[in-house]
Design a protein around this motif. Sequence first.
Motif, PDB file in Angstrom:
ATOM      1  N   UNK A 136       0.852  -1.183   0.000  1.00 60.20           N
ATOM      2  CA  UNK A 136       0.000   0.000   0.000  1.00 60.20           C
ATOM      3  C   UNK A 136       0.891   1.237   0.000  1.00 60.20           C
ATOM      4  N   UNK A 137       0.635   2.135  -0.936  1.00 56.14           N
ATOM      5  CA  UNK A 137       1.260   3.457  -0.940  1.00 56.14           C
ATOM      6  C   UNK A 137       0.189   4.485  -0.584  1.00 56.14           C
ATOM      7  N   UNK A 138       0.498   5.369   0.346  1.00 58.49           N
ATOM      8  CA  UNK A 138      -0.449   6.402   0.758  1.00 58.49           C
ATOM      9  C   UNK A 138      -0.062   7.735   0.131  1.00 58.49           C
ATOM     10  N   UNK A 139      -1.066   8.444  -0.365  1.00 55.38           N
ATOM     11  CA  UNK A 139      -0.867   9.760  -0.969  1.00 55.38           C
ATOM     12  C   UNK A 139      -1.792  10.745  -0.273  1.00 55.38           C
ATOM     13  N   UNK A 140      -1.271  11.880   0.125  1.00 53.90           N
ATOM     14  CA  UNK A 140      -2.056  12.880   0.835  1.00 53.90           C
ATOM     15  C   UNK A 140      -2.799  13.805  -0.138  1.00 53.90           C
ATOM     16  N   UNK A 141      -4.060  14.062   0.177  1.00 53.19           N
ATOM     17  CA  UNK A 141      -4.823  15.130  -0.465  1.00 53.19           C
ATOM     18  C   UNK A 141      -5.211  16.128   0.633  1.00 53.19           C
ATOM     19  N   UNK A 142      -4.333  17.073   0.932  1.00 55.92           N
ATOM     20  CA  UNK A 142      -4.579  17.959   2.079  1.00 55.92           C
ATOM     21  C   UNK A 142      -5.814  18.829   1.919  1.00 55.92           C
ATOM     22  N   UNK A 143      -6.097  19.269   0.697  1.00 56.59           N
ATOM     23  CA  UNK A 143      -7.293  20.070   0.430  1.00 56.59           C
ATOM     24  C   UNK A 143      -8.229  19.251  -0.432  1.00 56.59           C
ATOM     25  N   UNK A 144      -9.442  18.989   0.072  1.00 60.41           N
ATOM     26  CA  UNK A 144     -10.400  18.196  -0.691  1.00 60.41           C
ATOM     27  C   UNK A 144     -11.062  19.092  -1.731  1.00 60.41           C
ATOM     28  N   UNK A 145     -10.650  18.900  -2.989  1.00 58.25           N
ATOM     29  CA  UNK A 145     -11.119  19.781  -4.073  1.00 58.25           C
ATOM     30  C   UNK A 145     -11.747  18.982  -5.208  1.00 58.25           C
ATOM     31  N   UNK A 146     -12.397  17.865  -4.851  1.00 54.80           N
ATOM     32  CA  UNK A 146     -13.081  17.078  -5.854  1.00 54.80           C
ATOM     33  C   UNK A 146     -12.367  15.773  -6.163  1.00 54.80           C
ATOM     34  N   UNK A 147     -13.120  14.854  -6.801  1.00 52.51           N
ATOM     35  CA  UNK A 147     -12.595  13.517  -7.059  1.00 52.51           C
ATOM     36  C   UNK A 147     -11.460  13.522  -8.082  1.00 52.51           C
ATOM     37  N   UNK A 148     -11.571  14.348  -9.122  1.00 53.82           N
ATOM     38  CA  UNK A 148     -10.491  14.412 -10.111  1.00 53.82           C
ATOM     39  C   UNK A 148      -9.212  14.946  -9.466  1.00 53.82           C
ATOM     40  N   UNK A 149      -9.357  15.902  -8.582  1.00 54.44           N
ATOM     41  CA  UNK A 149      -8.191  16.420  -7.855  1.00 54.44           C
ATOM     42  C   UNK A 149      -7.582  15.322  -6.992  1.00 54.44           C
ATOM     43  N   UNK A 150      -8.429  14.536  -6.327  1.00 51.47           N
ATOM     44  CA  UNK A 150      -7.930  13.436  -5.498  1.00 51.47           C
ATOM     45  C   UNK A 150      -7.129  12.441  -6.330  1.00 51.47           C
ATOM     46  N   UNK A 151      -7.690  12.027  -7.454  1.00 51.73           N
ATOM     47  CA  UNK A 151      -7.011  11.046  -8.302  1.00 51.73           C
ATOM     48  C   UNK A 151      -5.700  11.608  -8.833  1.00 51.73           C
ATOM     49  N   UNK A 152      -5.666  12.889  -9.146  1.00 50.48           N
ATOM     50  CA  UNK A 152      -4.445  13.491  -9.684  1.00 50.48           C
ATOM     51  C   UNK A 152      -3.286  13.423  -8.691  1.00 50.48           C
ATOM     52  N   UNK A 153      -3.591  13.344  -7.393  1.00 48.77           N
ATOM     53  CA  UNK A 153      -2.551  13.241  -6.378  1.00 48.77           C
ATOM     54  C   UNK A 153      -1.735  11.951  -6.522  1.00 48.77           C
ATOM     55  N   UNK A 154      -2.332  10.935  -7.160  1.00 50.79           N
ATOM     56  CA  UNK A 154      -1.669   9.640  -7.293  1.00 50.79           C
ATOM     57  C   UNK A 154      -0.692   9.580  -8.467  1.00 50.79           C
ATOM     58  N   UNK A 155      -0.682  10.602  -9.318  1.00 50.12           N
ATOM     59  CA  UNK A 155       0.133  10.544 -10.532  1.00 50.12           C
ATOM     60  C   UNK A 155       1.610  10.218 -10.275  1.00 50.12           C
ATOM     61  N   UNK A 156       2.261  10.799  -9.252  1.00 48.58           N
ATOM     62  CA  UNK A 156       3.687  10.512  -9.073  1.00 48.58           C
ATOM     63  C   UNK A 156       4.014   9.052  -8.748  1.00 48.58           C
ATOM     64  N   UNK A 157       3.035   8.278  -8.277  1.00 49.82           N
ATOM     65  CA  UNK A 157       3.336   6.916  -7.840  1.00 49.82           C
ATOM     66  C   UNK A 157       2.654   5.847  -8.685  1.00 49.82           C
ATOM     67  N   UNK A 158       1.894   6.245  -9.696  1.00 52.94           N
ATOM     68  CA  UNK A 158       1.179   5.285 -10.536  1.00 52.94           C
ATOM     69  C   UNK A 158       1.813   5.256 -11.923  1.00 52.94           C
ATOM     70  N   UNK A 159       2.166   4.069 -12.359  1.00 52.69           N
ATOM     71  CA  UNK A 159       2.704   3.898 -13.710  1.00 52.69           C
ATOM     72  C   UNK A 159       1.783   2.980 -14.502  1.00 52.69           C
TER      73      UNK A 159
END
Length: 232
Positions: free
Chosen positions: A72-95
């Motif tokens: 499990x890799x955890x990614x922080x979304x400190x400001x909840x700004x919508x689902x697309x914003x949440x998913x975008x937080x995962x970009x650095x760790x998803x290939x």
Amino acid sequence: MHGVVPAAGRGSRLRPRTDDKPKGLVEVGGTPLLTHVFKTLSPYVEEYVVIIGYLGDQIRAHYGHSFDGKPITYVEQPDRRGLAHAVSMAEPVVSGLFLQLNGDNVLRGNVGDVADTHRRTGADATLLVECVDRERAKRGGVLELDDGDVTGLVEKPDDPLSRLATTGCFAFSQRLFEACRAIEPSERGEYELPAAIEWVLDDRGRVETVRFDGWRVNVNTESDIERAEARL
């Protein structure tokens, strides 16, 4: 394939349960919501990426570094700004390709068909969809169709053009991250996932659908917990 699980929200409609714990740890049938999600994804993914926010340290402490032998890799979304914003937080760790199941879904169904269709077709987005009644169609993401092809996706429409709705389960290529960066906030001030999928369509991306075969409960309220426990 990574399994991306957005689980950053506060779960305000589940208060007081969520006054002192994150929504993902609220139990349904004696099992935390996130455990239900992990088990549903487990046959199809090699690693989980969990997007945390509200009381996220409790999720880290509960699950640690792995579930069912998978990291499990955890990614922080400190400001909840919508689902697309949440998913975008995962970009650095998803290939590569990834499978997404929203962290408040208790779902039993053909998730494997989504992963298989996505790989087979080379789509940029593959959506698990179901036919719902008109009132339910007004409360979520609804597809716009032309001769069976997806031409658009509208979030919470006042006048739904179809009753084919998303279920919270998707498969995406890396192009989804590009879309999340490109879109503008909605009138609610949030970066909406349907808008990102529409951006992919407008940019001549390929979007496929898989009809849902199973059952699910999107857990937002006490009555949703009761419905999910009855199904379980």
